[in-house]
Motif scaffolding. Sequence first.
Motif, short mmCIF file in Angstrom:
data_model
loop_
_atom_site.label_atom_id
_atom_site.label_comp_id
_atom_site.label_asym_id
_atom_site.label_seq_id
_atom_site.Cartn_x
_atom_site.Cartn_y
_atom_site.Cartn_z
N PRO A 63 42.80 86.15 -6.14
CA PRO A 63 42.93 87.38 -5.29
C PRO A 63 43.87 88.33 -5.61
O PRO A 63 45.05 88.02 -6.16
CB PRO A 63 43.20 86.58 -3.93
CG PRO A 63 42.74 85.41 -4.04
CD PRO A 63 42.78 84.81 -5.58
N ILE A 64 43.52 89.55 -5.34
CA ILE A 64 44.74 90.51 -5.85
C ILE A 64 45.11 90.82 -4.48
O ILE A 64 44.74 91.00 -3.42
CB ILE A 64 43.82 91.99 -6.01
CG1 ILE A 64 43.05 91.62 -7.37
CG2 ILE A 64 44.80 92.89 -6.40
CD1 ILE A 64 42.00 93.08 -7.90
N ALA A 65 46.67 90.60 -4.61
CA ALA A 65 47.43 91.36 -3.46
C ALA A 65 47.26 92.69 -3.40
O ALA A 65 47.28 93.36 -4.25
CB ALA A 65 48.88 91.00 -3.60
N SER A 66 47.29 93.19 -2.04
CA SER A 66 46.90 94.47 -1.68
C SER A 66 47.78 94.96 -0.59
O SER A 66 48.34 94.11 0.28
CB SER A 66 45.67 94.84 -1.64
OG SER A 66 45.07 94.14 -0.35
N GLY A 67 48.25 96.08 -0.42
CA GLY A 67 48.79 96.87 0.66
C GLY A 67 49.19 98.35 0.32
O GLY A 67 48.43 98.81 -0.58
N ASP A 68 50.13 98.74 1.19
CA ASP A 68 50.30 100.27 1.07
C ASP A 68 51.05 100.30 -0.12
O ASP A 68 51.91 99.40 -0.53
CB ASP A 68 50.99 100.43 2.21
CG ASP A 68 50.03 100.61 3.54
OD1 ASP A 68 48.74 101.05 3.56
OD2 ASP A 68 50.50 100.63 4.80
N GLY A 69 51.18 101.72 -0.47
CA GLY A 69 52.20 101.95 -1.81
C GLY A 69 51.39 101.96 -3.22
O GLY A 69 50.19 101.81 -3.02
N VAL A 70 52.35 102.21 -4.16
CA VAL A 70 51.89 102.27 -5.35
C VAL A 70 51.67 100.91 -5.94
O VAL A 70 52.41 100.09 -5.84
CB VAL A 70 52.82 103.15 -6.07
CG1 VAL A 70 52.77 103.28 -7.64
CG2 VAL A 70 53.08 104.41 -5.34
N PRO A 71 50.63 100.72 -7.12
CA PRO A 71 50.55 99.67 -7.66
C PRO A 71 51.90 99.23 -8.38
O PRO A 71 52.31 100.20 -9.10
CB PRO A 71 49.44 99.71 -8.59
CG PRO A 71 48.55 100.59 -7.81
CD PRO A 71 49.66 101.58 -7.10
N PRO A 72 52.52 98.08 -8.57
CA PRO A 72 53.61 97.84 -9.08
C PRO A 72 53.70 97.67 -10.48
O PRO A 72 54.38 96.79 -11.31
CB PRO A 72 54.17 96.47 -8.60
CG PRO A 72 52.74 95.73 -8.18
CD PRO A 72 51.83 96.72 -7.83
N ILE A 73 53.10 98.75 -11.20
CA ILE A 73 53.04 98.79 -12.66
C ILE A 73 53.04 100.46 -13.16
O ILE A 73 52.19 101.20 -12.24
CB ILE A 73 51.85 98.05 -13.26
CG1 ILE A 73 51.84 98.07 -14.56
CG2 ILE A 73 50.54 98.43 -12.59
CD1 ILE A 73 50.89 97.16 -15.60
N THR A 74 53.53 100.85 -14.27
CA THR A 74 53.29 102.21 -14.69
C THR A 74 52.87 101.95 -16.16
O THR A 74 53.16 100.98 -16.79
CB THR A 74 54.61 102.93 -14.67
OG1 THR A 74 55.52 102.30 -15.16
CG2 THR A 74 54.93 103.24 -13.01
#
Length: 138
Positions: A63-74
């Motif tokens: 499962p992919i964790a999800s929620g508000d905000g930007v994905p924690p990677i650039t």
Amino acid sequence: MDQRISFVTLAVGDVARTHAFYVGGLGWVPSTYVEGEVLMIQVGPRLMLSLWDRAAFEAEVGPIASGDGVPPITLAHNVATREEVDGILLRAEEIGAGPLSGGQERDWGGYTGYFADPDGYRWEIAYNPGPIGEVVLP
């Protein structure tokens, strides 16, 4: 284990939309494209960017964790001049890239800006003077 990365894999919501953005919009050349499943693009001599259907990603990886905000990677794409940074950011905006941060002088001496791909992954476009910049440019 060798000190290297072979693949960067990102889960995407719509592979066709992702293909339209990277291939149709940015002009990148796919190495592999399986409609509805995966788009792979060689981004370095021994490095592939794999853009994989989210459901298939979750089925294999979990499962992919999800929620508000930007994905924690650039992801970063370095260029040789400040003008190239601005040109790529303009092109990204023209093809519908999400939230855009225009080019800015950074305290460390570089010049960078950001755009978001259709799934919200942030791309940093950077001019990085000095030894690190020389290492990452072709």
